[in-house]
Design a protein around this motif. Sequence first.
Motif, PDB file in Angstrom:
ATOM      1  N   MET A   1      -2.476  -2.592  16.921  1.00 34.87           N
ATOM      2  CA  MET A   1      -2.719  -1.788  15.744  1.00 34.87           C
ATOM      3  C   MET A   1      -2.852  -2.710  14.537  1.00 34.87           C
ATOM      4  N   ASN A   2      -3.776  -2.395  13.659  1.00 33.79           N
ATOM      5  CA  ASN A   2      -3.936  -3.129  12.404  1.00 33.79           C
ATOM      6  C   ASN A   2      -2.686  -2.963  11.553  1.00 33.79           C
ATOM      7  N   SER A   3      -2.486  -3.889  10.634  1.00 34.46           N
ATOM      8  CA  SER A   3      -1.371  -3.744   9.696  1.00 34.46           C
ATOM      9  C   SER A   3      -1.938  -3.520   8.298  1.00 34.46           C
ATOM     10  N   LEU A   4      -1.075  -3.043   7.419  1.00 33.74           N
ATOM     11  CA  LEU A   4      -1.483  -2.885   6.030  1.00 33.74           C
ATOM     12  C   LEU A   4      -1.684  -4.261   5.408  1.00 33.74           C
ATOM     13  N   PRO A   5      -2.583  -4.363   4.444  1.00 25.16           N
ATOM     14  CA  PRO A   5      -2.772  -5.652   3.771  1.00 25.16           C
ATOM     15  C   PRO A   5      -1.480  -6.104   3.085  1.00 25.16           C
ATOM     16  N   GLU A   6      -1.386  -7.390   2.849  1.00 20.02           N
ATOM     17  CA  GLU A   6      -0.221  -7.939   2.172  1.00 20.02           C
ATOM     18  C   GLU A   6      -0.030  -7.250   0.825  1.00 20.02           C
ATOM     19  N   GLY A   7       1.214  -6.921   0.529  1.00 17.99           N
ATOM     20  CA  GLY A   7       1.535  -6.262  -0.729  1.00 17.99           C
ATOM     21  C   GLY A   7       1.564  -4.750  -0.646  1.00 17.99           C
ATOM     22  N   TYR A   8       1.170  -4.197   0.512  1.00 20.59           N
ATOM     23  CA  TYR A   8       1.173  -2.753   0.715  1.00 20.59           C
ATOM     24  C   TYR A   8       2.242  -2.405   1.748  1.00 20.59           C
ATOM     25  N   HIS A   9       2.759  -1.191   1.670  1.00 21.68           N
ATOM     26  CA  HIS A   9       3.701  -0.714   2.679  1.00 21.68           C
ATOM     27  C   HIS A   9       3.518   0.788   2.855  1.00 21.68           C
ATOM     28  N   LEU A  10       4.131   1.303   3.894  1.00 25.48           N
ATOM     29  CA  LEU A  10       4.020   2.720   4.248  1.00 25.48           C
ATOM     30  C   LEU A  10       5.321   3.418   3.884  1.00 25.48           C
ATOM     31  N   ARG A  11       5.188   4.621   3.338  1.00 22.07           N
ATOM     32  CA  ARG A  11       6.353   5.453   3.020  1.00 22.07           C
ATOM     33  C   ARG A  11       6.140   6.826   3.623  1.00 22.07           C
ATOM     34  N   ALA A  12       7.160   7.314   4.310  1.00 20.97           N
ATOM     35  CA  ALA A  12       7.093   8.669   4.848  1.00 20.97           C
ATOM     36  C   ALA A  12       7.149   9.669   3.705  1.00 20.97           C
ATOM     37  N   GLY A  13       6.347  10.716   3.814  1.00 24.97           N
ATOM     38  CA  GLY A  13       6.344  11.771   2.813  1.00 24.97           C
ATOM     39  C   GLY A  13       7.534  12.697   2.992  1.00 24.97           C
ATOM     40  N   LYS A  14       7.762  13.497   1.982  1.00 22.92           N
ATOM     41  CA  LYS A  14       8.853  14.465   2.028  1.00 22.92           C
ATOM     42  C   LYS A  14       8.413  15.732   1.306  1.00 22.92           C
ATOM     43  N   THR A  15       9.170  16.763   1.456  1.00 25.60           N
ATOM     44  CA  THR A  15       8.835  18.060   0.869  1.00 25.60           C
ATOM     45  C   THR A  15       8.590  17.949  -0.633  1.00 25.60           C
ATOM     46  N   GLN A  16       9.331  17.098  -1.298  1.00 33.33           N
ATOM     47  CA  GLN A  16       9.196  16.950  -2.748  1.00 33.33           C
ATOM     48  C   GLN A  16       7.861  16.318  -3.151  1.00 33.33           C
ATOM     49  N   ASP A  17       7.062  15.859  -2.200  1.00 31.86           N
ATOM     50  CA  ASP A  17       5.776  15.227  -2.490  1.00 31.86           C
ATOM     51  C   ASP A  17       4.639  16.237  -2.633  1.00 31.86           C
ATOM     52  N   ARG A  18       4.932  17.514  -2.631  1.00 30.07           N
ATOM     53  CA  ARG A  18       3.874  18.540  -2.697  1.00 30.07           C
ATOM     54  C   ARG A  18       2.963  18.339  -3.920  1.00 30.07           C
TER      55      ARG A  18
ATOM     56  N   ARG B   1       1.447   0.574  -2.964  1.00 29.14           N
ATOM     57  CA  ARG B   1       1.323  -0.763  -3.567  1.00 29.14           C
ATOM     58  C   ARG B   1       2.419  -0.804  -4.604  1.00 29.14           C
ATOM     59  N   ASP B   2       3.421  -1.621  -4.354  1.00 31.72           N
ATOM     60  CA  ASP B   2       4.630  -1.623  -5.176  1.00 31.72           C
ATOM     61  C   ASP B   2       5.221  -0.209  -5.125  1.00 31.72           C
ATOM     62  N   SER B   3       5.367   0.466  -6.258  1.00 32.72           N
ATOM     63  CA  SER B   3       5.951   1.811  -6.234  1.00 32.72           C
ATOM     64  C   SER B   3       4.897   2.899  -6.433  1.00 32.72           C
ATOM     65  N   ALA B   4       3.612   2.533  -6.338  1.00 35.57           N
ATOM     66  CA  ALA B   4       2.533   3.498  -6.572  1.00 35.57           C
ATOM     67  C   ALA B   4       1.882   3.929  -5.264  1.00 35.57           C
ATOM     68  N   GLU B   5       1.655   5.223  -5.123  1.00 33.63           N
ATOM     69  CA  GLU B   5       0.948   5.757  -3.970  1.00 33.63           C
ATOM     70  C   GLU B   5      -0.544   5.493  -4.157  1.00 33.63           C
ATOM     71  N   VAL B   6      -1.154   4.814  -3.195  1.00 36.06           N
ATOM     72  CA  VAL B   6      -2.579   4.477  -3.295  1.00 36.06           C
ATOM     73  C   VAL B   6      -3.396   5.087  -2.162  1.00 36.06           C
ATOM     74  N   GLY B   7      -2.733   5.578  -1.139  1.00 32.18           N
ATOM     75  CA  GLY B   7      -3.415   6.201  -0.015  1.00 32.18           C
ATOM     76  C   GLY B   7      -2.535   7.256   0.610  1.00 32.18           C
ATOM     77  N   CYS B   8      -3.181   8.181   1.320  1.00 30.32           N
ATOM     78  CA  CYS B   8      -2.459   9.322   1.867  1.00 30.32           C
ATOM     79  C   CYS B   8      -2.983   9.660   3.265  1.00 30.32           C
ATOM     80  N   LEU B   9      -2.062   9.987   4.140  1.00 31.13           N
ATOM     81  CA  LEU B   9      -2.398  10.515   5.458  1.00 31.13           C
ATOM     82  C   LEU B   9      -1.535  11.750   5.665  1.00 31.13           C
ATOM     83  N   TRP B  10      -2.193  12.900   5.866  1.00 33.81           N
ATOM     84  CA  TRP B  10      -1.499  14.167   6.085  1.00 33.81           C
ATOM     85  C   TRP B  10      -1.981  14.714   7.414  1.00 33.81           C
ATOM     86  N   LEU B  11      -1.059  14.931   8.334  1.00 30.96           N
ATOM     87  CA  LEU B  11      -1.402  15.361   9.690  1.00 30.96           C
ATOM     88  C   LEU B  11      -0.913  16.771   9.984  1.00 30.96           C
ATOM     89  N   GLY B  12      -1.522  17.373  10.970  1.00 28.18           N
ATOM     90  CA  GLY B  12      -1.114  18.674  11.465  1.00 28.18           C
ATOM     91  C   GLY B  12      -1.475  18.787  12.934  1.00 28.18           C
TER      92      GLY B  12
END
Length: 152
Positions: free
Chosen positions: A1-18, A62-73
Motif C-alpha cells: 500500500m502507498n503511504s501518505l507523503p512526508e508531513g501528512y498523516h491520517l486521522r480517524a473521523g468522529k461524530t463531531q466532524d459533521r 497536514r499538521d493540524s489542518a484537514e486537507v483530504g477526506c475519505l467517507w465510506l459506507g
Amino acid sequence: MNSLPEGYHLRAGKTQDRALLRRFLQELLGELGETPEAPGTIDNLLARVFDARRTPLWWAMRDSAEVGCLWLGRAWDQFSGAQSTYVHLLYVRPEHRRRGIGRFLLDWASEIARTQGDSQLLLQSLPDNTAALGLYAAMGFQTRALFLSKPL
C-alpha cells in the motif's frame, strides 16, 4: 500500500466532524459547478447517512489542518447483489493534489473493504471530473454502469 507523503498523516473521523464533512462536500460541489437543488440538501444527506460508526470517515492531515477526506459506507452491487464498501466522498483540497493523497486514501479504502471480506470497492464520479477519472482508471476501477437521472 502507498503511504501518505512526508508531513501528512491520517486521522480517524468522529461524530463531531459533521460540520467539517459538510464543508468538504460544499467545496467539492462548488468546484464541480454543482449546487444542491434545495437548501439543506447536504444537511439532509448527512442527517440520513452520516454515522461515524457505520459510515466511517478519515481525514488526511497536514499538521493540524484537514486537507483530504475519505467517507465510506456500504452498498450492494447491482449485478451480483454482494454487499461492498462504497466511497461516499473522496476529496483532496486543490493545493494538496497530485501528491499521492487521493491514491493513498483509495488504497486505505481498499484495505478496509478487504478486511470486511468485500471483493470490490464501489464509487461514483461525474463524467467531466477527468482528473478523478484518470486516478480511478490508473487504480484499476472500471465503468460498469451509468447513473442516469431525470428531473421531475
